[in-house]
Design an enzyme around this catalytic site. Structure first.
Site, PDB file in Angstrom:
ATOM      1  N   ASP A 151       0.861  -1.185   0.000  1.00 20.38           N
ATOM      2  CA  ASP A 151       0.000   0.000   0.000  1.00 20.38           C
ATOM      3  C   ASP A 151       0.900   1.238   0.000  1.00 20.38           C
ATOM      4  O   ASP A 151       1.795   1.355   0.827  1.00 20.38           O
ATOM      5  CB  ASP A 151      -0.905  -0.020   1.245  1.00 20.38           C
ATOM      6  CG  ASP A 151      -1.985   1.053   1.194  1.00 20.38           C
ATOM      7  OD1 ASP A 151      -3.173   0.702   1.072  1.00 20.38           O
ATOM      8  OD2 ASP A 151      -1.638   2.243   1.291  1.00 20.38           O
ATOM      9  N   ASP A 180      -3.890   2.510  -5.087  1.00 20.00           N
ATOM     10  CA  ASP A 180      -2.555   2.536  -4.462  1.00 20.00           C
ATOM     11  C   ASP A 180      -2.212   1.243  -3.729  1.00 20.00           C
ATOM     12  O   ASP A 180      -1.373   1.242  -2.848  1.00 20.00           O
ATOM     13  CB  ASP A 180      -2.435   3.741  -3.518  1.00 20.00           C
ATOM     14  CG  ASP A 180      -3.113   3.508  -2.185  1.00 20.00           C
ATOM     15  OD1 ASP A 180      -4.090   2.745  -2.135  1.00 20.00           O
ATOM     16  OD2 ASP A 180      -2.649   4.099  -1.186  1.00 20.00           O
ATOM     17  N   GLU A 181      -2.889   0.144  -4.072  1.00 19.48           N
ATOM     18  CA  GLU A 181      -2.565  -1.074  -3.344  1.00 19.48           C
ATOM     19  C   GLU A 181      -2.790  -2.344  -4.163  1.00 19.48           C
ATOM     20  O   GLU A 181      -3.567  -2.347  -5.120  1.00 19.48           O
ATOM     21  CB  GLU A 181      -3.362  -1.152  -2.057  1.00 19.48           C
ATOM     22  CG  GLU A 181      -4.855  -1.185  -2.259  1.00 19.48           C
ATOM     23  CD  GLU A 181      -5.587  -1.111  -0.929  1.00 19.48           C
ATOM     24  OE1 GLU A 181      -5.747  -2.134  -0.264  1.00 19.48           O
ATOM     25  OE2 GLU A 181      -5.980   0.021  -0.559  1.00 19.48           O
TER      26      GLU A 181
END
Ligand code: DCP
Ligand code: CA
Ligand code: CA
Length: 366
Positions: A9, A109-110
């Site tokens: 993340d 974002d992960e």
């Protein structure tokens, strides 16, 4: 062989991307905001850097409230620029795909990833690989991220949460039980306030207590499926595999122009390399496309787009080069402002089995 699952993340993602673009921001509280447009200040904080979080600012907070908390602390308020973060995100995901066995992006974002094959279940190896992933993202994008490694998705996710910001948590199979036991059950993925309350009613507060709970009791309270999941999650034996990410649905590139301009030719010229990148993606993925979009980010940072959709799917990438200047020409006529940044997106991707000939898309539809 134990599975080796990772969760990555990116830290304070939108705000960190802004810091990379303007490094002096690193020293100051930064909030990235979505303005609703109703009044000058109405809207919410999308995210904040850690300097701003020290003052109690967080995602979802009304902008006015965040500003009040940051009063007198030399803070910076930035308008959210989703295109920009998308571009950074897709670059990182592409890079990650090369570094792991299987990549499953789960958000901008992960991502989860699997390293079982390449590490042969060796957690020392996994630690080294995770460190080199962090180094690669730092070197290429100047961004920090947090990674968790464990034998299941639930364990890996707990690891990355705990590593925030910038850290790495490796939970080997031997240490999984002792790692999980003291944690609050509410920390487990999928355990929200409602489940937490019900668990408390039956005397369960920690993951260790949940791991020892009576299966039939859990199934009675939560149903077969979720009850079973809770028990598996608490013992780090949730078996959900890492599934390769969905097929790409678009390719895009956005650049900052050398100077603000509304001249379509100049914009297209500076997008040349971006278009070449998209050509490459099209060729290597064997995709064709239906839609070309011109993206203009104006001097007031608002984003305007104009697109053209073809009746049949197009596999000849030179069409992008021909279409882009015309779209920017139309855009620049309607906006009456200069472009600061510009981009191209192609979407409506399909597998290019049958090559569409040029003549077939000479009569485009809008
Ligand atoms: N985001 C948003 N609104 C929210 C939560 C998040 O717009 N309510 C956006 C901004 C974030 C991005 O999604 O940068 C990723 O969300 P995360 O929950 O991962 O949060 P951050 O990356 O900002 O911070 P952290 O360092 O805690 O991961
Ligand atoms: Ca994040
Ligand atoms: Ca996230």
């Amino acid at each position: 062989m134990p599975r080796v699952i990772g969760h990555l993340d990116l830290d304070y993602f939108y705000a960190q991307v802004e810091e990379v673009e303007k490094p002096s921001l690193k020293e100051r509280p930064v909030i990235v905001c979505v303005f609703s447009g109703r009044t000058e200040e109405s809207g919410v904080v999308s995210t904040a850097n850690y300097k701003a979080r020290e003052f109690g600012v967080h995602s979802g907070m009304p902008i006015a409230q965040a500003k009040k908390r940051l009063e007198g602390h030399d803070s910076e308020v930035i308008r959210m620029d989703h295109e920009k973060y998308e571009v950074v995100s897709s670059r990182i995901m592409e890079e990650l795909e090369r570094l792991v066995d299987v990549l499953e992006p789960t958000g901008i974002d992960e991502a989860f990833f699997d390293l079982t094959g390449s590490t042969k279940g060796d957690y020392g190896e996994a630690r080294k690989l995770a460190e080199s992933i962090k180094d690669t993202i730092m070197k290429n994008e100047r961004l920090t991220c947090s990674i968790g490694i464990g034998r299941s998705k639930v364990v890996a996710k707990l690891g990355s949460d705990m590593a925030k910001p910038g850290g790495l948590t490796v939970i080997s199979p031997e240490t999984t039980e002792s790692f999980l036991a003291p944690l609050d059950a509410s920390k487990l993925y999928g355990v929200g306030p409602k489940t937490t309350l019900t668990l408390e009613e039956i005397g369960i507060k920690t993951v260790g207590e949940l791991a020892k709970a009576d299966r039939s009791e859990l199934e009675k309270r939560f149903g077969m499926k979720f009850g079973g999941y809770l028990l598996a999650a608490a013992t780090g034996t949730d078996a959900d595999p890492v599934v390769a990410g969905l097929e790409p649905t678009q390719f895009s590139r956005v650049v900052t122009l050398k100077r603000d301009t509304r001249d379509p030719g100049e914009v297209a010229e500076q997008l040349s390399e971006g278009i070449r990148y998209i050509h490459g993606k099209l060729t290597s993925s064997g995709k064709s496309f239906r839609t070309v979009t011109a993206i203009g980010i104006l001097t007031d940072l608002s984003t305007k787009t104009r697109s053209k959709t073809f009746e049949t799917s197009v596999s000849d990438p030179t069409v992008i080069r021909e279409t882009v200047p015309a779209l920017f020409d139309e855009l620049s006529r309607t906006i009456g402002k200069d472009f600061r940044r510009a981009g191209v997106r192609i979407s409506g991707l399909e597998n290019a089995q049958d090559q569409t000939s040029l003549s077939e898309f000479l009569s485009p539809t809008r």
